[in-house]
Design an enzyme around this catalytic site. Structure first.
Site, PDB file in Angstrom:
ATOM      1  N   CYS A  77       0.752  -1.292   0.040  1.00 14.96           N
ATOM      2  CA  CYS A  77      -0.001   0.119  -0.043  1.00 14.96           C
ATOM      3  C   CYS A  77       0.768   1.091   0.235  1.00 14.96           C
ATOM      4  O   CYS A  77       1.417   1.501   1.006  1.00 14.96           O
ATOM      5  CB  CYS A  77      -0.852   0.066   1.170  1.00 14.96           C
ATOM      6  N   CYS A  80      -0.181   3.983   2.495  1.00 15.31           N
ATOM      7  CA  CYS A  80       0.238   3.756   4.007  1.00 15.31           C
ATOM      8  C   CYS A  80       1.666   4.068   4.146  1.00 15.31           C
ATOM      9  O   CYS A  80       2.042   4.428   5.453  1.00 15.31           O
ATOM     10  CB  CYS A  80       0.212   2.100   3.953  1.00 15.31           C
TER      11      CYS A  80
END
Length: 305
Positions: A77, A80
């Site tokens: 991700c 993230c």
């Protein structure tokens, strides 16, 4: 979010896992002491890596004394990777007012399921064992600081040494009872309409939303011609999604997921988004810890990135 997420299953799973193995050294070091006081959260304890086995102690128990921010993330991700350093920096500056619990959703899928995480990054604030606020996506340092400050202000003196109030016994929701009666009586369309109405009126009603999702899938899949599995043209997105429904209804989840992942690989724009969205919807019909769901999520991440 209070009351919308049931964390009991995670607590029970953690209990079972702790009976099989001793806690890791770091988890022991960061666990709250026996007297219930929160440990100091300086540079060494402001950020904690949490697993399903340590969730009860590091998040639920700790949150009785100290606000815990849960950071749901994954290696693949990219957002993230933007958000996590900001959260870690703020946690280090918080002087013990809150602690950051980092959770890899790929390694700990049951936690992501408990929080009903539809996308990551997702940050959930936990106080006294319950979620009190949450946000998805990347936010600036200033926005996060303001968000945390508002939560702490609302909590006031609730956290230090406070005991959670006794919960009132739950009463059966007459709307859910009526929907279940229709379902048991074979009125699937009527039951679906009732579950949808409840879920729309109460976005946090997990039971109604889950029942609606399952009924929607079954009714949609039963409406397809089973022959679509063999006749669907490779470039026909609608036909491929229908074929995936039929495969899943016939207890072939791996084949169903692979069909849609194949569509994701060869499409772009709206078609790709539609295929990805359908696949995520099908994932929600299963325990996220199922090996075939974990494998399909990794294939999807590879296809997307």
């Amino acid at each position: 979010m209070s009351g919308a997420v049931d964390l009991t299953a995670l607590k029970e799973r953690a209990d079972a896992q702790r009976q099989q193995a001793q806690r890791p050294a770091q988890a022991t070091r960061t666990a709250p002491p026996a007297d219930g006081a929160a440990p100091p959260s300086g540079d060494g304890g402001a950020v904690i890596d949490v697993t399903e086995a340590t969730f009860e102690t590091e998040v639920l128990a700790r949150s009785q004394q100290q606000l815990v921010l849960v950071d749901l993330w994954a290696e693949w991700c990219e957002p993230c990777k933007q958000l996590s350093p900001v959260l870690e920096r703020l946690a280090g500056q918080a002087q013990g007012s809150w602690v950051l619990a980092k959770i890899d959703v790929d390694a700990n899928p049951r936690i992501a399921q408990a929080f009903r995480a539809q996308s990551i990054p997702m940050v959930v604030a936990i106080a006294q064992g319950q979620p009190v606020a949450a946000f998805n996506g990347v936010r600036s340092e200033a926005e996060i600081s303001q968000w945390v400050g508002e939560i702490l202000s609302q909590l006031g003196d609730v956290l230090p040494g406070a005991e959670p109030a006794d919960a009132e016994p739950e009463q059966d929701d007459p709307r859910m009872v009526a929907a279940e009666d229709k379902l048991n009586g074979g009125d699937f369309e009527g039951a679906l309409a009732d579950y949808r109405a409840i879920a729309e009126a109460e976005p946090n009603n997990v039971e109604a939303a889950s029942a609606a999702r399952n009924l929607e899938f079954v009714l949609r899949a039963q409406a397809h011609d089973p022959a679509i599995v063999d006749t669907a043209a490779p470039a026909d997105v609608d036909a491929q999604l229908a074929a995936a429904d039929v495969l899943l209804l016939s207890q072939q989840p791996e084949a169903a997921f692979d069909r849609i992942i194949g569509v994701v690989k060869v499409t772009a724009g709206d078609d790709r988004t539609r295929a990805r969205t359908r696949l995520l919807e099908l994932f929600e019909l299963f325990d996220p810890a199922e090996p075939f769901v974990v494998a399909a999520r990794r294939k999807l991440a590879t296809a997307l990135y």
